[in-house]
Design a protein around this motif. Structure first.
Motif, mmCIF file in Angstrom:
data_model
loop_
_atom_site.group_PDB
_atom_site.id
_atom_site.type_symbol
_atom_site.label_atom_id
_atom_site.label_comp_id
_atom_site.label_asym_id
_atom_site.label_seq_id
_atom_site.Cartn_x
_atom_site.Cartn_y
_atom_site.Cartn_z
ATOM 1 N N GLN A 274 1.648 -26.221 1.145
ATOM 2 C CA GLN A 274 0.340 -26.964 1.100
ATOM 3 C C GLN A 274 -0.961 -26.664 1.419
ATOM 4 O O GLN A 274 -0.675 -25.638 0.848
ATOM 5 C CB GLN A 274 1.406 -28.825 2.506
ATOM 6 N N CYS B 184 -0.795 -26.864 -3.926
ATOM 7 C CA CYS B 184 0.175 -27.488 -2.186
ATOM 8 C C CYS B 184 1.302 -27.203 -2.097
ATOM 9 O O CYS B 184 1.352 -27.443 -1.151
ATOM 10 C CB CYS B 184 -0.856 -28.741 -1.956
ATOM 11 N N SER C 169 -2.144 -23.509 9.050
ATOM 12 C CA SER C 169 -0.695 -24.544 9.329
ATOM 13 C C SER C 169 -1.132 -25.680 7.750
ATOM 14 O O SER C 169 -1.899 -25.691 7.176
ATOM 15 C CB SER C 169 -1.612 -26.036 10.480
#
Ligand code: DON
Length: 313
Positions: free
Chosen positions: A72, A204, A264
């Motif tokens: 992602q 992603c 992240s």
């Protein structure tokens, strides 16, 4: 060359990550998997993996470190690296480099700031960087460049896109569709927004193991063993952005708790960079309120307490 004043003993580090993994499996609060992408909503949250590559090339890993997960938003680091190689510093005319203090998918600041997203890691900014990579070519070519970059960085050709995840997000990515159209209304999209969105959803949906991701991060950490895929100046830029913007409105909290650049993704992955010392990839799919891996952030915090790798001493 960077010389670590207190290098970590790899055997002690291995014992530490083994114990940490056991402790994590014994605890109950894994956070909540992302459910706005239906394919990710099916992932079992009770999973954990950590991989670390040290400056001398030694690898330390524990948990499900061979398991592929959806990277992602971690992909945004690799796309930005490609864009910096392609259009260089010109990208900053289209996207800023300040923390947003808003959620990763927020549209709030875009109107106020006339369609120039705050940074390349929030979704609006990532759509602009993907759009810059796409200019004058087909989505498959832009995607090949991103995947080629990752393969070169981790010295592994076994990197793929999970098409089910990409299609799942294509069906439900209404906020990103809104963001791309809003950017277009300000003239900050160079391609048909549908093409940029398709490229972005596929980037992603790249899947990697923590072993592969930690290997790919070596160049950003500027480890001596890393293959040459970017200049030191580019790595410095990426680290600065990861530290200040890599966890969205949770970036301050991550810097406070971990003290290292990190990026992240809603798949639960985190790439953490200890400049000159190590590249670290952590995965646990349950997320905290900011949309960052709950257990992954905790593990990074524990690791840095053990190693003393915080850039803040
Ligand atoms: O654009 C999205 O919503 C996802 N494909 C990626 C978002 C993401 O990973 C945010 N990270 N925590």
């Amino acid at each position: 060359m960077f010389v670590d004043p207190k290098p970590v003993d790899p055997q002690k580090l291995q014992a530490f990550v083994d114990t940490l993994t056991q402790e994590i499996h014994a605890q109950a609060d894994w956070g909540k998997v992302a459910d706005y992408i239906p394919e990710l909503a099916q992932v079992d949250p009770a999973q954990f993996a950590i991989s670390i590559v040290l400056a001398d090339g030694t690898k330390v890993a524990a948990g499900a470190h061979h398991k592929r997960f959806s990277i992602q938003s971690v992909s945004k680091v690799f796309t930005l690296a490609c864009v910096l190689g392609r259009v260089g510093e010109q990208i900053w005319t289209r996207v800023g480099r300040e923390p947003s203090g808003t959620r990763f998918d927020s549209i709030l600041l875009l109107e106020q700031e006339h369609g120039r997203p705050r940074n390349p890691f929030i979704n609006a900014g990532a759509l602009v960087t993907t759009d810059a990579l796409l200019e004058h070519r087909a989505p498959k070519d832009a995607l090949s460049e991103i995947i080629g970059f990752i393969c070169a960085a981790c010295e592994d050709d076994d990197i793929h896109i999970d098409r089910d995840v990409a299609q799942s997000e294509e069906r439900t990515g209404f906020r990103n569709i809104a963001l791309a159209n809003y950017l277009q209304s300000y003239g900050n999209m160079r391609n048909d927004p549908a093409l940029t969105l398709g490229t972005y959803f596929h980037q992603c949906a790249i899947e990697m193991t923590t072993d592969q991701l930690a290997m790919a991060g070596r160049a950003i950490a500027q480890l001596p063993q890393a293959p040459y895929v970017m200049t030191r100046a580019k790595a410095r830029r990426l680290n600065a952005l990861m530290m200040t913007c890599g966890h969205y409105d949770g970036s301050g909290d991550f810097a406070f708790r971990v003290g290292l650049p990190g990026k992240s993704g809603v798949g639960g992955g985190i790439l953490v960079i200890a400049p000159g010392r190590a590249s670290i990839a952590i995965w646990s799919p349950g997320l905290n309120a900011y949309g960052n891996s709950q257990v992954g952030t905790y593990a990074a915090e524990r690791l840095i307490k053990f190693t003393g790798w915080s850039v803040f001493g």
